[in-house]
Write a protein that holds these residues in place. Structure first.
Motif, mmCIF file in Angstrom:
data_model
loop_
_atom_site.group_PDB
_atom_site.id
_atom_site.type_symbol
_atom_site.label_atom_id
_atom_site.label_comp_id
_atom_site.label_asym_id
_atom_site.label_seq_id
_atom_site.Cartn_x
_atom_site.Cartn_y
_atom_site.Cartn_z
ATOM 1 N N ALA A 341 8.585 4.903 9.636
ATOM 2 C CA ALA A 341 7.495 4.095 9.072
ATOM 3 C C ALA A 341 6.857 3.234 10.159
ATOM 4 O O ALA A 341 7.538 2.660 11.011
ATOM 5 C CB ALA A 341 8.024 3.214 7.951
ATOM 6 N N ASN B 125 -3.642 9.576 7.208
ATOM 7 C CA ASN B 125 -2.473 9.019 6.541
ATOM 8 C C ASN B 125 -1.189 9.490 7.220
ATOM 9 O O ASN B 125 -1.162 10.552 7.854
ATOM 10 C CB ASN B 125 -2.429 9.480 5.080
ATOM 11 N N SER B 128 4.049 11.036 5.204
ATOM 12 C CA SER B 128 4.716 10.725 3.943
ATOM 13 C C SER B 128 3.739 10.670 2.774
ATOM 14 O O SER B 128 4.154 10.677 1.611
ATOM 15 C CB SER B 128 5.457 9.383 4.060
ATOM 16 N N VAL B 129 2.455 10.576 3.074
ATOM 17 C CA VAL B 129 1.440 10.555 2.017
ATOM 18 C C VAL B 129 1.025 12.000 1.703
ATOM 19 O O VAL B 129 0.623 12.744 2.604
ATOM 20 C CB VAL B 129 0.208 9.734 2.446
ATOM 21 N N ALA B 130 1.114 12.357 0.437
ATOM 22 C CA ALA B 130 0.785 13.727 0.039
ATOM 23 C C ALA B 130 -0.688 14.019 0.299
ATOM 24 O O ALA B 130 -1.547 13.142 0.163
ATOM 25 C CB ALA B 130 1.105 13.932 -1.437
ATOM 26 N N ARG B 131 -0.959 15.246 0.664
ATOM 27 C CA ARG B 131 -2.340 15.683 0.894
ATOM 28 C C ARG B 131 -2.670 16.753 -0.148
ATOM 29 O O ARG B 131 -2.372 17.937 0.067
ATOM 30 C CB ARG B 131 -2.486 16.220 2.309
ATOM 31 N N THR B 168 -5.895 20.695 5.711
ATOM 32 C CA THR B 168 -5.581 20.587 4.283
ATOM 33 C C THR B 168 -6.388 21.602 3.486
ATOM 34 O O THR B 168 -5.865 22.299 2.602
ATOM 35 C CB THR B 168 -5.885 19.160 3.783
#
Lengths: 538, 256
Positions: A341, B125, B128-131, B168
């Motif tokens: 993170a 992003n 960890s952020v979904a695309r 994407t």
């Protein structure tokens, strides 16, 4: 005293076969360059914490077992406990093993599987935050008169051609904890892609005889450089991938040849191994002089161990327990947090100590004035680390080739940006100048190379560069990468001086002083001390 | 409509003396850093047009100057107040590092605050952020990436954003192959009394650079490369209406 030794205070030394928590006393001088922990009044430190029965046992066991208790010898068969404490000059380091105690008998990390008597643990000692301090090296030299496999000619001496019985032949390891790293020259591949270096390399100075001789230098298809061993712990952070790109190199992250996933690029100083399997094979062949290859089972067992080990300072001599009064120092937080993170958009880097910025009066009253002041200093140090900005100049990996500009104003967390760990979320190859002139300190005992860029000149140094260690360029083959070294881990610092890849900082203050003179930051004396105190608590 | 406006903007004549908001200025100069301090990345980059002496605030370029080297400045005069850095603001703007050396020069803040850093709009992003995959139907489509003058280096918080979006879409569309075409602006032009042109080989370098990235992000996908010199400007709005930027590009064509 009880508070300082924390959870390990009532446990004896972790002699072979012991399971559980152990505490081992500090050596005479702290790795942070500070005086050793003062003994209890009228009682030596060892006597204060070691039960008499254990002392009697220790006196009666064999000569080999009377070796320094901190030292994990190859093949000794101790059980690695679930929690293991070692004292150091700044307090106590704690190492946690997820999954509970692990017998090391027959384990390839702990057995001398190569031909020179070393094991992985030789250079990745639990007491030294799974790295190796120069102080420990010196102890081993004195304890064994230089006969420990640690001092193997291949890389534990300045050069194998030197007389190995002579202490001076091991001076780089003994004085600065540096091992000889032999890299192939010219570079032929990186991440499986063919590479033709865009620079030449010449040996300007060779104080150790390796780079100018017929066997270990460019004439033999090698380059010998000298580096500190990196800690084998907190590995999920070093392997974590936060974003799909390497902005410093201008590509998407390379893919792991074993599982096809993006690689973090944060394992090794020169990023020559993108995954643990490649790193193990490199280390086994070079440092252990393993004649064959590691078996898949050995690789799996080493990887299993390395990805379960977490280490960090648990107790501070100055502050007491680092997870008290709302703070969350120590390895448990590392073990329990998600890696990868970015601190700037999530949990701020070193906010583990944020609660100590404002300690309630009632709680403060329970602390000694010195403990209160130290905790406040640690908290301030974390703030300085995050918020004190300065102009970063002429630093490849930051000011070039990516477009931040030269100079750019930022703070330590510009690069040390991963929550809980302080390594770079992106692959962390940056040239701080620690190995390259004019920024590097004048170390006359290191080889000096002249790099000549054949295509575009280096963005900051120009066409000709003088360096002790080309760093990442020995992997990528790019002149623009000369001097880049992967960011160091910042946990367990108190246990493993000296610092930087070539050991230039003999203590924590030396780190701050290097940055101060490199970037003319203008730290106040208080800020410097706060940074030192904060780093001592990591 | 947006495309028409962009084409109109790209057709605007180069002006040696930018006086009106929206006018394009293009010149070569040694950059000056103003050490304004409103926190991280808040310093100002200034450059003066040698033809007019007019000083501009060029801080908003996605790739910023190096105070040791000259820069090619390309930007449009903005209506923004010069209060941040003490010069007329160019926005959008590009500042390409050139090989010519400069004497490094830094001004103190002199009361100018600079700009507090905010994440640029072209910012990807974390993984960890979904695309979410965009819905079909899918058809042949071109995505474009942009470069600094005579460089093939993927621009942080610009090209990575474009490629992340492209990848994407491609993951959802599953085209038969990708064709990456690199372009180079090789036709010589005179800027600030200097003749400049990109190297012809940078067209191939751009194609190979983007292809390498796509092969890593889309394992198994067939990626072919082409290259063209004498590039004409693209009408893609992500060039931000800067003709030079619209030439320096690589196109990713998804072919079904």
């Amino acid at each position: 005293m009880t508070e300082r030794t924390g959870g390990g205070s009532a446990k004896p030394l972790p002699f072979r076969g012991e399971v559980g928590v152990g505490l081992v006393p500090p050596r005479g001088a702290g790795p942070g360059g500070q005086p050793p922990t003062p003994p209890l009044k009228g009682m030596g430190f060892r006597s204060a914490i070691i039960p008499a029965a254990v002392l009697i046992t220790a006196l009666s066991i064999t000569a080999s077992a009377r070796a320094p208790e901190r030292w994990w010898a190859p093949g000794e068969g101790r059980t690695f406990p679930a929690s293991l404490d070692y004292a150091n000059g700044q307090g106590t380091l704690r190492t946690l093993l997820v999954g509970g105690p692990m017998p090391t008998r027959g384990h390839p990390f702990f057995e001398p599987i190569g031909s020179n008597g070393r094991a992985c643990v030789t250079c990745h000692q639990p007491a030294d935050a799974m790295s190796l301090s120069a102080a420990t090296v010196r102890e081993r030299w004195e304890a064994t008169r230089g006969n420990d496999p640690l001092f193997a000619a291949i890389d534990g001496s300045n050069c194998p051609v030197l007389p190995q019985h002579d202490k001076a032949s091991h001076s780089l390891l003994i004085e600065r904890g540096l091992f000889r790293i032999q890299r192939p020259w010219p570079v032929t591949s990186f991440n499986g892609d063919p590479v033709t270096p865009d620079f030449t390399i010449e040996v300007v100075r060779d104080p150790n005889g390796c780079n100018s001789g017929p066997h270990y230098g460019p004439a033999a298809g090698n380059v010998s450089v000298y580096r500190r061993p990196r800690p084998v712990a907190n590995m999920k952070y070093l392997l974590a991938v936060g974003f799909p790109f390497d902005p410093k190199q201008g590509y998407a992250l390379p893919l792991d040849p074993d599982d096809g996933k993006p690689q973090s690029g944060n394992l090794m100083a020169d990023n020559r191994a993108g995954n643990l399997r490649i790193q193990m094979e490199d280390a086994a062949a070079s440092h252990l002089q393993l004649m064959g290859r590691l078996t898949p089972a050995q690789i799996a067992r080493i990887k299993d161990f390395e990805t379960r080990v977490y280490t960090a300072q648990q107790v501070s001599n100055g502050a007491g327990p680092l997870d008290a009064l709302g703070a969350s120092g120590g390895p448990a937080k590392l073990r329990d947090s998600e890696p990868g993170a970015l601190g700037s958009i999530g949990v701020p880097v070193w906010s583990e100590f944020a609660a100590w910025e404002k300690i309630a009066p009632a709680e403060a009253a329970k602390l000694s004035p010195a403990e209160l002041a130290f905790r406040q200093s640690v908290a301030r140090g974390a703030r300085v680390f995050r918020d004190k900005t300065f102009l970063i100049t002429d630093t490849a990996g930051i000011n070039s080739r990516m477009g931040f500009g030269n100079p750019v104003r930022n703070s330590c967390v510009f690069c040390h940006n991963m929550s809980q760990m302080g390594n770079d979320v992106a692959p962390g190859q940056v040239d701080l100048g620690t190995t390259t002139q004019p920024f590097a300190d004048p170390w006359s005992d290191l080889p000096l190379f002249r790099i000549t860029c054949l295509k575009a000149p280096h963005p900051h140094y120009g066409r000709v560069i003088l360096t002790y260690d080309p760093g990442f360029a020995l992997t990528s083959g790019k002149c623009a990468d000369v001097g880049k070294i992967t960011l160091q881990s910042m946990r367990g610092l108190s246990a493993r001086a000296p610092y930087f890849s070539n050991g230039l900082a003999k203590d924590l203050r030396g780190i701050v002083d290097y940055y101060e003179r490199r970037y003319n930051i203008g730290y106040t004396e208080q800020e410097k001390q706060d940074l030192v105190n904060m780093m001592s608590a990591l | 409509m947006r495309k028409a406006l962009t084409l109109l903007a790209l057709a605007a004549p180069l002006s040696a003396q930018a006086a009106e908001t929206g006018d394009l200025v293009r010149f070569i100069a040694c950059p000056v850093y103003r050490d304004a301090d409103s926190g991280k990345k808040s310093g100002c980059w200034l450059a003066s047009d040698p033809a007019t002496g007019g000083r501009y605030d060029v801080s908003q370029s996605p790739y910023k100057p190096d105070w040791n080297f000259a820069v090619l400045v390309e930007g449009r005069l903005a209506a923004a107040s010069p209060a941040s850095c003490g010069a007329a603001v160019l926005e959008p703007v590009r500042t390409s590092r050139l090989a010519a050396p400069c004497v490094r020069h830094m001004l103190p803040a002199e009361g100018f605050p600079g700009r507090k850093y905010v994440l640029p709009r072209r910012n990807i992003n974390p993984l960890s952020v979904a695309r979410p995959l965009p819905p079909g139907p899918y058809a042949e489509r071109v995505f474009t990436t942009w470069f600094e003058f005579d460089r093939d280096f993927l621009v942080y918080q610009y090209d990575d954003y474009q490629i992340d979006n492209a990848v994407t879409w491609i993951r959802g569309a599953k085209p038969a192959k990708l064709v990456v075409t690199g372009f180079a602006a090789t036709t010589p032009e005179t800027v600030s009394a200097q003749q400049i042109a990109e190297r012809p080989e940078v067209a191939q370098e751009r194609a190979e650079s983007i292809a390498q990235t796509l092969r890593r992000l889309l394992p198994g996908m067939t990626v072919e490369t082409k290259w063209e010199v004498g590039a004409k400007p693209s009408s893609d709005p992500d060039a931000d209406g800067i003709p030079g930027q619209a030439q320096r590009r690589a196109e990713i064509r998804a072919v079904f």
